[in-house]
Scaffold this motif. Structure first.
Motif, PDB file in Angstrom:
ATOM      1  N   GLY A  25       0.903  -1.116  -0.037  1.00 40.52           N
ATOM      2  CA  GLY A  25       0.015   0.016   0.248  1.00 40.52           C
ATOM      3  C   GLY A  25       0.995   1.348   0.106  1.00 40.52           C
ATOM      4  O   GLY A  25       0.095   2.233  -0.766  1.00 40.52           O
ATOM      5  N   CYS A  26       1.959   1.123   1.472  1.00 45.09           N
ATOM      6  CA  CYS A  26       3.000   2.725   0.669  1.00 45.09           C
ATOM      7  C   CYS A  26       3.897   2.068  -0.187  1.00 45.09           C
ATOM      8  O   CYS A  26       4.559   3.139  -0.276  1.00 45.09           O
ATOM      9  CB  CYS A  26       3.259   2.534   2.719  1.00 45.09           C
ATOM     10  SG  CYS A  26       4.829   1.771   2.521  1.00 45.09           S
ATOM     11  N   PHE A 236      -7.327  -0.973  10.577  1.00 51.69           N
ATOM     12  CA  PHE A 236      -7.390  -1.842   8.804  1.00 51.69           C
ATOM     13  C   PHE A 236      -7.536  -3.947   8.418  1.00 51.69           C
ATOM     14  O   PHE A 236      -6.726  -3.720   9.432  1.00 51.69           O
ATOM     15  CB  PHE A 236      -6.208  -1.305   8.335  1.00 51.69           C
ATOM     16  CG  PHE A 236      -6.226   0.624   8.549  1.00 51.69           C
ATOM     17  CD1 PHE A 236      -5.987   1.635   8.076  1.00 51.69           C
ATOM     18  CD2 PHE A 236      -5.806   0.815   9.718  1.00 51.69           C
ATOM     19  CE1 PHE A 236      -6.886   2.827   8.051  1.00 51.69           C
ATOM     20  CE2 PHE A 236      -5.402   1.738   9.894  1.00 51.69           C
ATOM     21  CZ  PHE A 236      -5.828   2.855   9.091  1.00 51.69           C
ATOM     22  N   THR A 237      -7.711  -3.574   7.721  1.00 48.82           N
ATOM     23  CA  THR A 237      -7.943  -4.900   7.421  1.00 48.82           C
ATOM     24  C   THR A 237      -6.715  -4.749   6.594  1.00 48.82           C
ATOM     25  O   THR A 237      -6.411  -4.146   6.120  1.00 48.82           O
ATOM     26  CB  THR A 237      -9.229  -5.636   6.628  1.00 48.82           C
ATOM     27  OG1 THR A 237      -8.860  -5.283   5.258  1.00 48.82           O
ATOM     28  CG2 THR A 237     -10.448  -5.356   7.071  1.00 48.82           C
ATOM     29  N   ARG A 243      -4.287  -2.057  -0.201  1.00 50.71           N
ATOM     30  CA  ARG A 243      -4.976  -1.353  -1.185  1.00 50.71           C
ATOM     31  C   ARG A 243      -4.115   0.410  -1.060  1.00 50.71           C
ATOM     32  O   ARG A 243      -4.964   1.483  -1.443  1.00 50.71           O
ATOM     33  CB  ARG A 243      -6.320  -0.975  -1.233  1.00 50.71           C
ATOM     34  CG  ARG A 243      -7.058  -2.119  -1.560  1.00 50.71           C
ATOM     35  CD  ARG A 243      -8.107  -2.095  -2.521  1.00 50.71           C
ATOM     36  NE  ARG A 243      -9.084  -2.277  -1.039  1.00 50.71           N
ATOM     37  CZ  ARG A 243     -10.073  -2.974  -0.655  1.00 50.71           C
ATOM     38  NH1 ARG A 243     -10.154  -4.382  -1.005  1.00 50.71           N
ATOM     39  NH2 ARG A 243     -10.176  -2.908   0.862  1.00 50.71           N
ATOM     40  N   GLY A 244      -3.920   0.966   0.444  1.00 50.53           N
ATOM     41  CA  GLY A 244      -3.293   2.049   1.255  1.00 50.53           C
ATOM     42  C   GLY A 244      -4.424   2.988   1.675  1.00 50.53           C
ATOM     43  O   GLY A 244      -3.963   4.233   0.668  1.00 50.53           O
ATOM     44  N   GLU A 245      -5.818   2.228   1.557  1.00 52.71           N
ATOM     45  CA  GLU A 245      -6.643   2.668   2.666  1.00 52.71           C
ATOM     46  C   GLU A 245      -6.047   3.673   3.677  1.00 52.71           C
ATOM     47  O   GLU A 245      -7.116   3.297   5.071  1.00 52.71           O
ATOM     48  CB  GLU A 245      -7.826   2.030   2.401  1.00 52.71           C
ATOM     49  CG  GLU A 245      -8.353   2.120   0.818  1.00 52.71           C
ATOM     50  CD  GLU A 245      -9.716   1.102   0.767  1.00 52.71           C
ATOM     51  OE1 GLU A 245      -9.711   1.153   1.456  1.00 52.71           O
ATOM     52  OE2 GLU A 245      -9.949   0.269  -0.212  1.00 52.71           O
ATOM     53  N   TYR A 253      -8.072   5.635   8.273  1.00 54.34           N
ATOM     54  CA  TYR A 253      -8.377   5.325   7.228  1.00 54.34           C
ATOM     55  C   TYR A 253      -8.430   6.093   6.482  1.00 54.34           C
ATOM     56  O   TYR A 253      -9.766   7.303   6.638  1.00 54.34           O
ATOM     57  CB  TYR A 253     -10.043   4.283   7.590  1.00 54.34           C
ATOM     58  CG  TYR A 253     -10.727   3.563   6.787  1.00 54.34           C
ATOM     59  CD1 TYR A 253     -10.239   2.253   5.828  1.00 54.34           C
ATOM     60  CD2 TYR A 253     -11.477   4.090   5.969  1.00 54.34           C
ATOM     61  CE1 TYR A 253     -10.263   2.040   4.936  1.00 54.34           C
ATOM     62  CE2 TYR A 253     -12.521   3.696   4.614  1.00 54.34           C
ATOM     63  CZ  TYR A 253     -11.734   2.678   4.326  1.00 54.34           C
ATOM     64  OH  TYR A 253     -12.355   2.485   3.333  1.00 54.34           O
ATOM     65  N   ARG A 254      -9.021   5.633   5.328  1.00 50.55           N
ATOM     66  CA  ARG A 254      -8.801   7.330   4.172  1.00 50.55           C
ATOM     67  C   ARG A 254      -9.743   5.665   2.997  1.00 50.55           C
ATOM     68  O   ARG A 254      -9.015   4.522   2.775  1.00 50.55           O
ATOM     69  CB  ARG A 254      -8.415   8.234   3.531  1.00 50.55           C
ATOM     70  CG  ARG A 254      -6.986   7.729   3.168  1.00 50.55           C
ATOM     71  CD  ARG A 254      -6.672   8.430   2.477  1.00 50.55           C
ATOM     72  NE  ARG A 254      -5.295   8.746   1.616  1.00 50.55           N
ATOM     73  CZ  ARG A 254      -3.818   9.196   1.722  1.00 50.55           C
ATOM     74  NH1 ARG A 254      -3.862  10.535   2.084  1.00 50.55           N
ATOM     75  NH2 ARG A 254      -2.730   8.534   1.267  1.00 50.55           N
ATOM     76  N   VAL A 255     -10.510   6.460   2.026  1.00 51.34           N
ATOM     77  CA  VAL A 255     -10.219   5.510   0.669  1.00 51.34           C
ATOM     78  C   VAL A 255      -9.739   6.349  -0.504  1.00 51.34           C
ATOM     79  O   VAL A 255     -10.007   7.269  -0.745  1.00 51.34           O
ATOM     80  CB  VAL A 255     -12.014   5.380  -0.049  1.00 51.34           C
ATOM     81  CG1 VAL A 255     -12.519   4.889  -1.144  1.00 51.34           C
ATOM     82  CG2 VAL A 255     -12.820   4.813   1.356  1.00 51.34           C
TER      83      VAL A 255
END
Length: 255
Positions: A25-26, A236-237, A243-245, A253-255
């Motif tokens: 993700g990162c 977070f899952t 997904r880097g959410e 958390y962010r989308v």
């Protein structure tokens, strides 16, 4: 993302799984925790070299991101993982006006405050936690028991962390608890969900709604929902990590 994040993974399968998802993700490089490399450090847990990397970060002011079991629904590998910056747990105050959607995804119950418990349940430090914070666990426990006795005549129950598959479930130990006292155990979250007040003495996500020793016999009953909704935005899952959410600066958390 302009920030360079180095993802430290040990040989343990949980560390490798979680840090692989986080690095995806990162877009961070995965390295073993043999020394501190340039960039923000991201690590799972405090064992197998991770504690030493965190300590180096704290000594020189290098930023780090700590991952561990989730606050609620912490099941490998289908559950949640907590993420916090420059601390082992997030500072959750319940002041950010977070929506309830992530809490509702868990399908859990927030029970009313339980005002009839009799015992003060004390959660001792584990060996790993004592080592990380530089405490003598036995002296810490003796001090907490002494302080508790100065504020109440209630029965005191000591509950060490049981080995996997052993001991009584925490739900049973909380049934007759007036409150619990802990340094940083996630049992604080379990207790608050069951309506049992907590008194936290260290790095804990529950500090924002913690009692003081004076509250043991002069209780207060804070609104837990704002705290709870924010807490759920700070875990977070694995798929969300992949997904880097996540806002890597605030670890929300962010989308």
């Amino acid at each position: 993302m302009s920030e360079k994040i180095v993802c430290y993974a040990t040989e343990h399968y949980i560390s490798r799984t979680v840090m692989s998802a986080f690095s995806e993700g990162c877009k961070g490089q995965i390295l073993p925790p043999l020394r501190l490399y340039e960039g923000t450090a991201a690590l799972y847990g405090i064992l197998r070299g991770c504690q030493e990397v965190i300590k180096q970060c704290e000594q020189i002011g290098n930023s780090y991101i700590a991952l561990d079991h989730g606050y609620i629904g912490h099941d490998h590998f289908g559950g949640y993982y907590r993420v916090s910056r420059n601390a082992r747990q997030a500072s959750v105050r319940g002041t950010g006006n977070y929506p309830s959607d992530r809490w509702e995804l868990l399908h859990r119950e927030l029970r009313p405050w339980k005002r009839t418990g009799r015992n003060v349940l004390i959660i001792p430090l584990t060996g790993a936690t004592s080592d990380f914070y530089g405490f003598d666990g036995d002296k810490w426990l003796d001090n907490v028991v002494d302080r508790t006795k100065r504020h109440t005549d209630r029965n005191i129950v000591i509950r060490p962390k049981p080995k996997p598959g052993q001991g009584t479930p925490i739900d049973k130990d909380l049934q007759d608890a007036h409150c619990i006292i802990t340094h940083s155990s996630n049992v604080a979250v379990d207790a608050l969900l069951m309506g049992v007040p907590v008194l936290t003495l260290g790095e804990s996500s529950a500090n924002g709604i913690s009692w003081s020793f004076e509250n043991i016999e002069s209780p207060v009953w804070p609104d837990r929902e704002p705290w709870l909704f924010e807490l759920c935005y700070r875990q977070f899952t694995l798929n969300e990590l992949r997904r880097g959410e996540i806002d890597y600066e605030t670890c929300v958390y962010r989308v």
